[in-house]
Design a protein around this motif. Structure first.
Motif, PDB file in Angstrom:
ATOM      1  N   GLN A 140       0.842  -1.196   0.000  1.00  0.00           N
ATOM      2  CA  GLN A 140       0.000   0.000   0.000  1.00  0.00           C
ATOM      3  C   GLN A 140       0.880   1.250   0.000  1.00  0.00           C
ATOM      4  O   GLN A 140       1.563   1.549   0.980  1.00  0.00           O
ATOM      5  N   LEU A 141       0.861   1.973  -1.104  1.00  0.00           N
ATOM      6  CA  LEU A 141       1.659   3.192  -1.222  1.00  0.00           C
ATOM      7  C   LEU A 141       1.006   4.309  -0.425  1.00  0.00           C
ATOM      8  O   LEU A 141      -0.208   4.532  -0.503  1.00  0.00           O
ATOM      9  N   GLN A 142       1.817   5.011   0.355  1.00  0.00           N
ATOM     10  CA  GLN A 142       1.350   6.130   1.157  1.00  0.00           C
ATOM     11  C   GLN A 142       1.704   7.445   0.457  1.00  0.00           C
ATOM     12  O   GLN A 142       2.766   7.557  -0.160  1.00  0.00           O
ATOM     13  N   PRO A 143       0.833   8.435   0.507  1.00  0.00           N
ATOM     14  CA  PRO A 143       1.171   9.721  -0.128  1.00  0.00           C
ATOM     15  C   PRO A 143       2.331  10.388   0.596  1.00  0.00           C
ATOM     16  O   PRO A 143       2.476  10.239   1.812  1.00  0.00           O
ATOM     17  N   PRO A 144       3.159  11.110  -0.140  1.00  0.00           N
ATOM     18  CA  PRO A 144       4.256  11.834   0.527  1.00  0.00           C
ATOM     19  C   PRO A 144       3.708  13.003   1.326  1.00  0.00           C
ATOM     20  O   PRO A 144       2.569  13.440   1.134  1.00  0.00           O
ATOM     21  N   LEU A 145       4.520  13.503   2.236  1.00  0.00           N
ATOM     22  CA  LEU A 145       4.142  14.695   2.986  1.00  0.00           C
ATOM     23  C   LEU A 145       4.000  15.883   2.039  1.00  0.00           C
ATOM     24  O   LEU A 145       4.685  15.961   1.014  1.00  0.00           O
ATOM     25  N   SER A 146       3.120  16.801   2.371  1.00  0.00           N
ATOM     26  CA  SER A 146       3.031  18.034   1.598  1.00  0.00           C
ATOM     27  C   SER A 146       4.319  18.828   1.817  1.00  0.00           C
ATOM     28  O   SER A 146       4.999  18.658   2.835  1.00  0.00           O
ATOM     29  N   PRO A 147       4.679  19.698   0.877  1.00  0.00           N
ATOM     30  CA  PRO A 147       5.917  20.480   1.055  1.00  0.00           C
ATOM     31  C   PRO A 147       5.948  21.262   2.366  1.00  0.00           C
ATOM     32  O   PRO A 147       6.976  21.316   3.034  1.00  0.00           O
ATOM     33  N   SER A 148       4.809  21.868   2.742  1.00  0.00           N
ATOM     34  CA  SER A 148       4.796  22.654   3.978  1.00  0.00           C
ATOM     35  C   SER A 148       5.059  21.775   5.189  1.00  0.00           C
ATOM     36  O   SER A 148       5.809  22.152   6.099  1.00  0.00           O
ATOM     37  N   THR A 149       4.458  20.575   5.197  1.00  0.00           N
ATOM     38  CA  THR A 149       4.682  19.646   6.311  1.00  0.00           C
ATOM     39  C   THR A 149       6.110  19.128   6.304  1.00  0.00           C
ATOM     40  O   THR A 149       6.747  19.001   7.351  1.00  0.00           O
ATOM     41  N   PHE A 150       6.639  18.815   5.121  1.00  0.00           N
ATOM     42  CA  PHE A 150       8.000  18.285   5.013  1.00  0.00           C
ATOM     43  C   PHE A 150       9.022  19.288   5.530  1.00  0.00           C
ATOM     44  O   PHE A 150       9.896  18.938   6.329  1.00  0.00           O
ATOM     45  N   PHE A 151       8.909  20.546   5.083  1.00  0.00           N
ATOM     46  CA  PHE A 151       9.912  21.544   5.461  1.00  0.00           C
ATOM     47  C   PHE A 151       9.794  21.967   6.919  1.00  0.00           C
ATOM     48  O   PHE A 151      10.712  22.593   7.454  1.00  0.00           O
ATOM     49  N   LEU A 152       8.669  21.641   7.562  1.00  0.00           N
ATOM     50  CA  LEU A 152       8.512  21.933   8.987  1.00  0.00           C
ATOM     51  C   LEU A 152       8.573  20.667   9.826  1.00  0.00           C
ATOM     52  O   LEU A 152       8.273  20.696  11.025  1.00  0.00           O
ATOM     53  N   ASP A 153       8.989  19.562   9.218  1.00  0.00           N
ATOM     54  CA  ASP A 153       8.949  18.255   9.886  1.00  0.00           C
ATOM     55  C   ASP A 153       9.857  18.202  11.109  1.00  0.00           C
ATOM     56  O   ASP A 153       9.544  17.588  12.104  1.00  0.00           O
ATOM     57  N   GLY A 154      11.000  18.840  11.039  1.00  0.00           N
ATOM     58  CA  GLY A 154      11.927  18.816  12.166  1.00  0.00           C
ATOM     59  C   GLY A 154      12.885  17.638  12.133  1.00  0.00           C
ATOM     60  O   GLY A 154      13.802  17.563  12.955  1.00  0.00           O
ATOM     61  N   MET A 155      12.700  16.721  11.185  1.00  0.00           N
ATOM     62  CA  MET A 155      13.623  15.596  11.076  1.00  0.00           C
ATOM     63  C   MET A 155      13.996  15.370   9.606  1.00  0.00           C
ATOM     64  O   MET A 155      15.170  15.451   9.243  1.00  0.00           O
TER      65      MET A 155
END
Length: 472
Positions: free
Chosen positions: A108-123
């Protein structure tokens, strides 16, 4: 990590599912934000599985076996398995299995994080910054953002008409329509799902000890909310922060309302790491030898191949723990490993050979100068496989002895040095064969063989037992 042949075989079937629709914009996110972290093979596997699902569907039309996937991607099953694990670890894939005569998988492929979430992910954003550098990272931030609407149209005012001002409700809906409207679909809606951020489990961090060390007056227990604990466990993993250091970081992030400021918590953790690592940021490194650099690609057939396979499938930190009977490596030892792997770019399996060679010759002390000297030599020689590292250690053994002598502290006379050089018995790993020392006296070679105190087969078996959970 489990061996791939115990987890999947070519005849095992799989079906591809999507956790909600994937869009064309997701491709850009995968290419620019995820591919630098997971590599081209894992990215290609994700895209290949995605293409097996028809447009505007969330299930592939039929199941296939892994042999067909191997042929399609021109990869070995081990390469596919390792790529699959990378996708699982970074949150892009969930795997389900049904046991039977032939196993059946659902990928089951999961969608990638949105750019805003990715750049604020902290990791993930920290790992990406370390991987691609400031210039490229800044360019990607610009690529995935645009100027705020209000800044461009500050002299405009909104005059949009509201729904209730345009539409009105008609007559009462008939009962049969009510029944139709209440019926749910037999399957699941074909829709866009929210992606899930990576979260390191709480169990990896000792929160009980953290709370015991925090004064209630400084950090009330209610301040350690679920969100704060999620951030603490991620930051502890990302920056390798222990409980004592984390206590100080949490205290520094408290505000006047007795709450933990999340931005300040992340900044304090990052500042602590950079202060202790010469302004560097952590890298997302493969914990074991990369697939393309494996020396043994099939099931080991000899004791030597088992040892090589052990080096390839064990992380350097775990290897240090195995050598010390399960004790955690010191901060100094971990820093030596980080510096060498980051700056000399040695793969984990090669690093294990280096650790084994150095520690067996220095009474199980990981001497920084000696490690760096040999590591830089191996880096110049472009050593990328465990087998090549072992071969070079044998070939350059006499040179390494000279380097070891030059690193020793203390004054000794030339006469004393000469005498000891003749009579000393070298402690070498059990994989070390004196193939390049044909001129050495037979008696001396026999003495060295008899007095090997290093990784003999009994010790190797103990290491394997501990690694498989029997000794921890």
């Amino acid at each position: 990590m489990a061996q791939h042949w115990t987890e999947v075989i070519p005849s095992d079937h799989y079906t591809v599912a999507l956790n909600g629709l994937l869009h064309d914009y997701d491709r850009k996110i995968l290419v620019f934000l995820y591919q630098p972290l997971i590599g081209t093979i894992a990215y290609s596997l994700y895209m290949t599985l995605w293409m097996e699902v028809e447009e505007n569907r969330i299930w592939s039309s039929s199941s296939r076996n892994h042999h067909g996937l191997m042929s399609m991607m021109d990869l070995s099953l081990k390469e596919i398995y390792e790529a699959r694990k990378k996708l699982e670890g970074i949150g892009l894939l969930k795997v389900y299995v049904k046991e039977g005569e032939n196993r059946e998988f659902i990928y089951q492929l999961q969608p990638p994080l949105s750019p805003s979430t990715f750049f604020l992910d902290g990791m993930l954003n920290i790992f990406l910054y370390k991987k691609i550098g400031k210039t490229q990272y800044t360019r990607l931030k610009r690529f995935f953002s645009d100027e705020e609407y209000s800044n461009l149209h500050s002299d405009y005012k909104e005059v949009t008409t509201a729904f209730h001002e345009v539409y009105t409700s008609g007559q009462q809906i008939a009962k049969e329509y009510n029944d139709d409207l209440s019926i749910s679909p037999k399957g699941e809606w074909v829709d866009r799902m929210e992606s899930v951020k990576i979260q390191i489990p709480w169990q990896t961090f000792n929160f009980s000890l953290l709370e015991a060390g925090l004064s209630e007056s400084l950090v009330p227990r209610k301040a350690l909310t679920q969100t704060v604990k999620d951030a603490i466990s991620n930051l502890a993993f990302l920056y390798n922060i222990d409980v004592m250091e984390m206590k100080n970081i949490v205290i520094s992030a408290m505000n006047e309302d007795d709450e933990v400021e999340m931005d300040e918590l992340r900044k304090s953790a990052r500042d602590w790491y950079q202060m202790n690592h010469r302004d560097e940021l952590p890298s997302l490194i493969t914990q074991t030898q990369p697939v393309h650099s494996l020396s043994i690609t099939e099931k080991p057939k000899s004791k030597e191949e088992e040892l090589i396979h052990y080096f390839d499938t064990t992380s350097p930190i775990q290897f240090l723990k195995d050598l010390s009977g399960g004790a955690e490596p010191s901060k100094t030892e971990i820093k030596i490993l980080e510096d060498v792997m980051f700056h000399q770019k040695l793969p984990p399996g090669v690093m294990n050979v280096l650790i084994d060679y150095v520690m067996r010759k220095t009474d199980k002390k990981l001497t920084k100068a000696y490690v760096e000297t040999i590591a830089s030599h191996w880096a110049r020689k472009s050593i990328q496989t465990t087998a090549n590292a072992m071969a070079l250690a044998k070939k350059e053994h006499q040179q390494y002895l000279k380097w070891a002598e030059n690193k020793k502290v203390g004054k000794r006379s030339s006469k004393s040095n000469t005498k000891k050089a003749v009579t000393r018995t070298e402690l070498l790993p059990d994989w070390f064969e004196e193939e390049t020392s044909e001129n050495k006296p037979v008696q001396q070679k026999q003495e060295q063989k008899d007095e090997h105190l290093d990784l003999n087969m009994k010790e190797f078996q103990e290491l394997m037992k501990r690694r498989n959970g029997g000794g921890q």
